[in-house]
Motif scaffolding. Structure first.
Motif, PDB file in Angstrom:
ATOM      1  N   LEU A 486       0.837  -1.193   0.000  1.00  0.00           N
ATOM      2  CA  LEU A 486       0.000   0.000   0.000  1.00  0.00           C
ATOM      3  C   LEU A 486       0.877   1.250   0.000  1.00  0.00           C
ATOM      4  O   LEU A 486       1.919   1.286   0.658  1.00  0.00           O
ATOM      5  CB  LEU A 486      -0.896   0.018   1.231  1.00  0.00           C
ATOM      6  N   GLU A 487       0.460   2.286  -0.716  1.00  0.00           N
ATOM      7  CA  GLU A 487       1.216   3.529  -0.786  1.00  0.00           C
ATOM      8  C   GLU A 487       0.514   4.636  -0.007  1.00  0.00           C
ATOM      9  O   GLU A 487      -0.701   4.635   0.154  1.00  0.00           O
ATOM     10  CB  GLU A 487       1.390   3.973  -2.239  1.00  0.00           C
ATOM     11  N   ASN A 488       1.309   5.555   0.505  1.00  0.00           N
ATOM     12  CA  ASN A 488       0.786   6.754   1.153  1.00  0.00           C
ATOM     13  C   ASN A 488      -0.005   6.437   2.422  1.00  0.00           C
ATOM     14  O   ASN A 488      -0.813   7.247   2.876  1.00  0.00           O
ATOM     15  CB  ASN A 488      -0.083   7.546   0.172  1.00  0.00           C
ATOM     16  N   THR A 489       0.219   5.255   2.963  1.00  0.00           N
ATOM     17  CA  THR A 489      -0.487   4.838   4.165  1.00  0.00           C
ATOM     18  C   THR A 489       0.217   3.606   4.719  1.00  0.00           C
ATOM     19  O   THR A 489       1.187   3.109   4.133  1.00  0.00           O
ATOM     20  CB  THR A 489      -1.962   4.526   3.854  1.00  0.00           C
ATOM     21  N   THR A 490      -0.259   3.109   5.835  1.00  0.00           N
ATOM     22  CA  THR A 490       0.181   1.809   6.343  1.00  0.00           C
ATOM     23  C   THR A 490      -1.023   0.859   6.331  1.00  0.00           C
ATOM     24  O   THR A 490      -2.174   1.290   6.366  1.00  0.00           O
ATOM     25  CB  THR A 490       0.723   1.914   7.780  1.00  0.00           C
ATOM     26  N   TYR A 491      -0.719  -0.416   6.311  1.00  0.00           N
ATOM     27  CA  TYR A 491      -1.770  -1.426   6.313  1.00  0.00           C
ATOM     28  C   TYR A 491      -2.604  -1.338   7.589  1.00  0.00           C
ATOM     29  O   TYR A 491      -3.830  -1.488   7.561  1.00  0.00           O
ATOM     30  CB  TYR A 491      -1.128  -2.798   6.175  1.00  0.00           C
ATOM     31  N   THR A 492      -1.944  -1.077   8.718  1.00  0.00           N
ATOM     32  CA  THR A 492      -2.659  -0.972   9.990  1.00  0.00           C
ATOM     33  C   THR A 492      -3.670   0.169   9.954  1.00  0.00           C
ATOM     34  O   THR A 492      -4.824   0.008  10.364  1.00  0.00           O
ATOM     35  CB  THR A 492      -1.669  -0.761  11.143  1.00  0.00           C
ATOM     36  N   SER A 493      -3.243   1.317   9.456  1.00  0.00           N
ATOM     37  CA  SER A 493      -4.158   2.453   9.337  1.00  0.00           C
ATOM     38  C   SER A 493      -5.291   2.117   8.376  1.00  0.00           C
ATOM     39  O   SER A 493      -6.464   2.421   8.651  1.00  0.00           O
ATOM     40  CB  SER A 493      -3.395   3.684   8.844  1.00  0.00           C
ATOM     41  N   TYR A 494      -4.959   1.492   7.267  1.00  0.00           N
ATOM     42  CA  TYR A 494      -5.979   1.106   6.285  1.00  0.00           C
ATOM     43  C   TYR A 494      -7.021   0.191   6.920  1.00  0.00           C
ATOM     44  O   TYR A 494      -8.231   0.372   6.721  1.00  0.00           O
ATOM     45  CB  TYR A 494      -5.308   0.417   5.098  1.00  0.00           C
ATOM     46  N   LEU A 495      -6.574  -0.805   7.686  1.00  0.00           N
ATOM     47  CA  LEU A 495      -7.509  -1.742   8.318  1.00  0.00           C
ATOM     48  C   LEU A 495      -8.451  -1.033   9.283  1.00  0.00           C
ATOM     49  O   LEU A 495      -9.657  -1.297   9.293  1.00  0.00           O
ATOM     50  CB  LEU A 495      -6.730  -2.809   9.093  1.00  0.00           C
ATOM     51  N   SER A 502     -13.067  -9.473   5.897  1.00  0.00           N
ATOM     52  CA  SER A 502     -12.574 -10.844   5.792  1.00  0.00           C
ATOM     53  C   SER A 502     -11.375 -10.847   4.873  1.00  0.00           C
ATOM     54  O   SER A 502     -11.147  -9.893   4.109  1.00  0.00           O
ATOM     55  CB  SER A 502     -13.655 -11.767   5.216  1.00  0.00           C
ATOM     56  N   LYS A 503     -10.598 -11.898   4.934  1.00  0.00           N
ATOM     57  CA  LYS A 503      -9.426 -12.015   4.064  1.00  0.00           C
ATOM     58  C   LYS A 503      -9.843 -11.937   2.607  1.00  0.00           C
ATOM     59  O   LYS A 503      -9.211 -11.249   1.793  1.00  0.00           O
ATOM     60  CB  LYS A 503      -8.715 -13.338   4.340  1.00  0.00           C
ATOM     61  N   GLU A 504     -10.927 -12.608   2.270  1.00  0.00           N
ATOM     62  CA  GLU A 504     -11.399 -12.625   0.884  1.00  0.00           C
ATOM     63  C   GLU A 504     -11.839 -11.237   0.423  1.00  0.00           C
ATOM     64  O   GLU A 504     -11.554 -10.812  -0.695  1.00  0.00           O
ATOM     65  CB  GLU A 504     -12.563 -13.610   0.733  1.00  0.00           C
ATOM     66  N   LYS A 505     -12.522 -10.503   1.322  1.00  0.00           N
ATOM     67  CA  LYS A 505     -12.986  -9.173   0.956  1.00  0.00           C
ATOM     68  C   LYS A 505     -11.813  -8.205   0.790  1.00  0.00           C
ATOM     69  O   LYS A 505     -11.825  -7.346  -0.105  1.00  0.00           O
ATOM     70  CB  LYS A 505     -13.935  -8.647   2.035  1.00  0.00           C
ATOM     71  N   LEU A 506     -10.786  -8.352   1.624  1.00  0.00           N
ATOM     72  CA  LEU A 506      -9.609  -7.505   1.488  1.00  0.00           C
ATOM     73  C   LEU A 506      -8.936  -7.721   0.136  1.00  0.00           C
ATOM     74  O   LEU A 506      -8.498  -6.771  -0.526  1.00  0.00           O
ATOM     75  CB  LEU A 506      -8.614  -7.788   2.613  1.00  0.00           C
ATOM     76  N   GLN A 511      -8.281  -5.264  -5.765  1.00  0.00           N
ATOM     77  CA  GLN A 511      -8.408  -5.140  -7.215  1.00  0.00           C
ATOM     78  C   GLN A 511      -9.114  -3.845  -7.613  1.00  0.00           C
ATOM     79  O   GLN A 511      -8.698  -3.158  -8.543  1.00  0.00           O
ATOM     80  CB  GLN A 511      -9.178  -6.354  -7.756  1.00  0.00           C
ATOM     81  N   TRP A 512     -10.186  -3.473  -6.891  1.00  0.00           N
ATOM     82  CA  TRP A 512     -10.854  -2.234  -7.284  1.00  0.00           C
ATOM     83  C   TRP A 512     -10.046  -1.010  -6.876  1.00  0.00           C
ATOM     84  O   TRP A 512     -10.117   0.038  -7.526  1.00  0.00           O
ATOM     85  CB  TRP A 512     -12.286  -2.162  -6.766  1.00  0.00           C
ATOM     86  N   MET A 513      -9.218  -1.148  -5.825  1.00  0.00           N
ATOM     87  CA  MET A 513      -8.344  -0.043  -5.452  1.00  0.00           C
ATOM     88  C   MET A 513      -7.344   0.256  -6.561  1.00  0.00           C
ATOM     89  O   MET A 513      -7.020   1.411  -6.837  1.00  0.00           O
ATOM     90  CB  MET A 513      -7.598  -0.362  -4.152  1.00  0.00           C
ATOM     91  N   VAL A 514      -6.857  -0.795  -7.224  1.00  0.00           N
ATOM     92  CA  VAL A 514      -5.934  -0.614  -8.342  1.00  0.00           C
ATOM     93  C   VAL A 514      -6.598   0.206  -9.438  1.00  0.00           C
ATOM     94  O   VAL A 514      -6.028   1.173  -9.966  1.00  0.00           O
ATOM     95  CB  VAL A 514      -5.469  -1.975  -8.892  1.00  0.00           C
TER      96      VAL A 514
END
Length: 654
Positions: A486-495, A502-506, A511-514
């Motif tokens: 992830l850019e311009n952020t951290t995964y922890t903040s994103y979560l 869920s893992k599947e939803k993440l 894909q849509w974030m891309v």
């Protein structure tokens, strides 16, 4: 050699002479030029030094209180306006400068010598001047977190100690009390004209240019969200995306005369509160420009010309106030065809916040086009809770290097508040200090991270243990254990903002974030993750232990420790949320329910502390928007707990 005198930023030239002598308890002034204004500044210099002496815990042995040190003031017309010379030979302290600004920076150096070295000094000679004429910072107050006046006053003091001379408070909403639009923002707690005038005067006394700032094309969603302004949007119903949803409208319709009238009224009411000769009109990231209501005009002349057409109207408003325009360079560097057409009095602010992209290409383009420009890296603290230290260090270093090579006239480090402005102010202190050092003297400070760290500890936080600077830098490295792309952020903040998932939803969201990032100009790298949960827990415990050992002797020392403690707690909570989503060590409903109850209790306490700490430094107006995602997550916990309790009851027959 600057290490021996413990100076930061390190000066351009420093030579030690033979001998070591104590200063006396007072000064006797000898000024070669007794011109009233300069002589008054010299007296103020003397008073500042004597005040610094009084703040010492004890006088050094050898200081003679009943005699005085000879203070010679020499003016040299040819010297850099912000430059100075200092010589201490035991018989006299000599200060050389050409302008009051140079005398001020000499005073800053002398104060630091007294505070960090006491009253016994090695004999020395310093010749110093800055690489970048403009050295500053921009603090985002447009994403809800509008600081109290006292918070900004304290920030100005810290800027002065770092020889910074330019401050902007970024605004995109109702951060200033515009009389004409007050009724549309009853929930806001903005700065008043009187407060801005007071900040302006306070900054000017410290040779800091307080520059007005108001976005006026993109990033206008707080205005466009109000019914009275909604139809001024480029996309009044929301901006279409490649997916099934729309983004909120953020960009004004540049072809609507009412848009420019709104902007004119804003600047007419804002600018009289500032003495600066400059105004930052921003105009960055006008998402959807030329694809909505202005599409007919864009089809006729092109998006770049459409942008320039509107920009020229804004620039003319600024000229009408006798001021010069600053504006971000993301559009004019993307549409190079309009760069030669941009009015020559405009200063372009070239921004970039990721270390994988160099400033070189844009600096070269702007230099070859004859533009006056500043380089603008970032603190890397926004959307990251406690920062991304390695990215910050590399990003600021590249900005300073490329800016100096290609002739940038300024370096401004930006401190944004994306996604709620969760980072505590002190998390950005290392970035402020690093940017100050490199913009003052790149060659002398590019390898001086130890000096920067020590300055943060000893001067910015006055930590008697000396560990606070190192702790702040290390707190900004938790993202290493996320191994996220992830850019311009951290995964922890994103979560934490994303909420229960869920893992599947993440993976689906990745894909849509891309697609979305590509549409708005990002790199669009697929989301990848190799999160080290157990290592993260150990790392967080180590940081908590380090925090418990520091001792801060500043008026807000206890508050700083509480802010950092809650920031660590927020990171730990994000790691706990990751554990839940990926079911690490949660094999059944009973263990899942137990962990969710623990998360709920922890988040409840974290939010209470978050709210209290916010209000200690900031106005209440933006708090609800900032903590909204935390309360959303808390509600999701409660809903899931009810579901699991229901399932558990069904399984047991209750």
């Amino acid at each position: 050699m600057s290490e021996l005198l413990r100076l930061y930023p390190a000066p351009k030239k420093l030579s030690l002479q033979e001998g070591r002598t104590a200063l006396c308890g007072s000064f006797e002034l000898y000024a070669e030029d007794a011109q009233t204004s300069r002589f008054a500044a010299a007296i103020k210099l003397m008073e500042r030094m004597e005040d610094a002496m009084r703040r010492l815990p004890r006088r050094d042995e050898g200081a003679v209180a009943e005699s005085s040190t000879k203070l010679r003031l020499v003016y040299e017309k040819e010297r850099h306006p912000q430059g100075y010379g200092l010589t201490w030979d035991g018989a006299a302290l000599t200060v050389v400068c050409s302008e009051a600004a140079g005398l001020h920076y000499a005073a800053v150096t002398l104060e630091q010598l007294i505070v960090r070295n006491g009253l016994v000094w090695e004999h020395f000679r310093i010749e110093d001047e800055p690489d970048f004429p403009v050295r500053g910072m921009l603090l985002d107050i447009g994403r809800g977190k509008i600081p109290k006046k006292e918070t900004v006053l304290a920030l100005i003091d810290r800027m002065s100690e770092l020889k910074l001379n330019h401050l902007q408070l970024y605004m995109e909403g109702f951060c200033f009390d515009y009389p004409s639009y007050r009724e549309s923002f009853p929930e806001a707690t903005p700065f008043s004209a009187e407060e801005f005038r007071e900040l302006d005067a306070y900054a000017k006394e410290r040779f800091i240019d307080f520059v007005p700032n108001q976005n006026c094309l993109g990033h206008m969603w707080p205005w466009l969200a109000k019914p009275v302004f909604a139809d001024l949007a480029e996309h009044p119903g929301g901006q279409p995306t490649p997916l099934s949803f729309k983004l909120p409208p953020t960009t004004l319709n540049p072809t609507d005369d009412r848009s420019i009238q709104l902007v004119k009224t804003m600047f007419d009411e804002l600018l009289p509160s500032f003495s600066s000769s400059y105004v930052n009109v921003n105009m960055d990231e006008p998402f959807g420009l030329g694809t909505g209501q202005s599409k007919p005009r864009a089809d006729e002349i092109g998006v770049g010309r459409l942008y320039l057409e509107y920009a020229e109207k804004v620039i003319e408003i600024i000229r009408g106030h006798g001021k010069q325009t600053l504006m971000w360079g993301d559009i004019v560097t993307k549409h190079e065809e309009v760069l030669p057409l941009l009015p020559k009095d405009v200063i372009v602010l070239d921004w970039n916040y990721e270390d994988h992209t160099s400033f070189e290409a844009h600096c070269k383009l702007l230099s070859e086009s004859g533009r006056t420009f500043y380089v603008c890296p970032g603190t890397s603290t926004w959307s990251a809770i406690t920062g991304r230290t390695d990215n910050m260090l590399a990003n600021i270093s590249d900005a300073a290097l490329q800016g100096k090579i290609y002739g940038a006239k300024g370096l401004i480090v930006t401190d944004w508040g994306d996604t709620g402005h969760w980072q505590p102010l002190c998390a950005s202190f290392p970035a402020y200090a690093w940017a100050a050092g490199l913009s003052w003297q790149l060659e002398q400070n590019s390898d001086n991270r130890a000096g920067m760290e020590r300055f943060v500890s000893e001067s910015m936080l006055r930590d008697s243990t000396g560990g606070a600077g190192k702790l702040l830098l290390e707190l900004g490295r938790y993202y290493r254990l996320e191994n996220s792309t992830l850019e311009n952020t951290t995964y922890t903040s994103y979560l934490l903002h994303r909420g229960l998932s869920s893992k599947e939803k993440l993976e689906e969201d990745s894909q849509w974030m891309v697609k979305l990032l590509v549409q708005i100009g990002g790199r669009g790298i697929p989301f990848a993750l190799d999160y080290r949960y157990e290592e993260m827990q150990e790392w967080l415990s180590e940081r908590e232990s380090e925090l418990s050992r520091i001792s801060l002797d500043t008026p807000d020392g206890d508050l700083v420790i509480q802010e950092l403690s809650n920031a660590i707690r927020l990171i730990r909570h994000g790691s706990g949320l990751h554990r839940y989503i990926f079911r690490i060590g949660l094999p059944d409903v009973e263990s899942e329910l137990q962990w969710l109850n623990r998360l709920h209790a922890d988040l409840t306490e974290t939010i209470e502390a978050f709210n209290r700490l916010w209000l200690a430094r900031n106005r209440p107006g933006g708090l609800e928007a900032s903590n909204r995602d935390l309360y959303k997550l808390l509600g999701q916990y409660e809903e899931r707990i009810r579901e699991l309790n229901s399932e558990s009851g069904s399984l047991t027959g209750n």
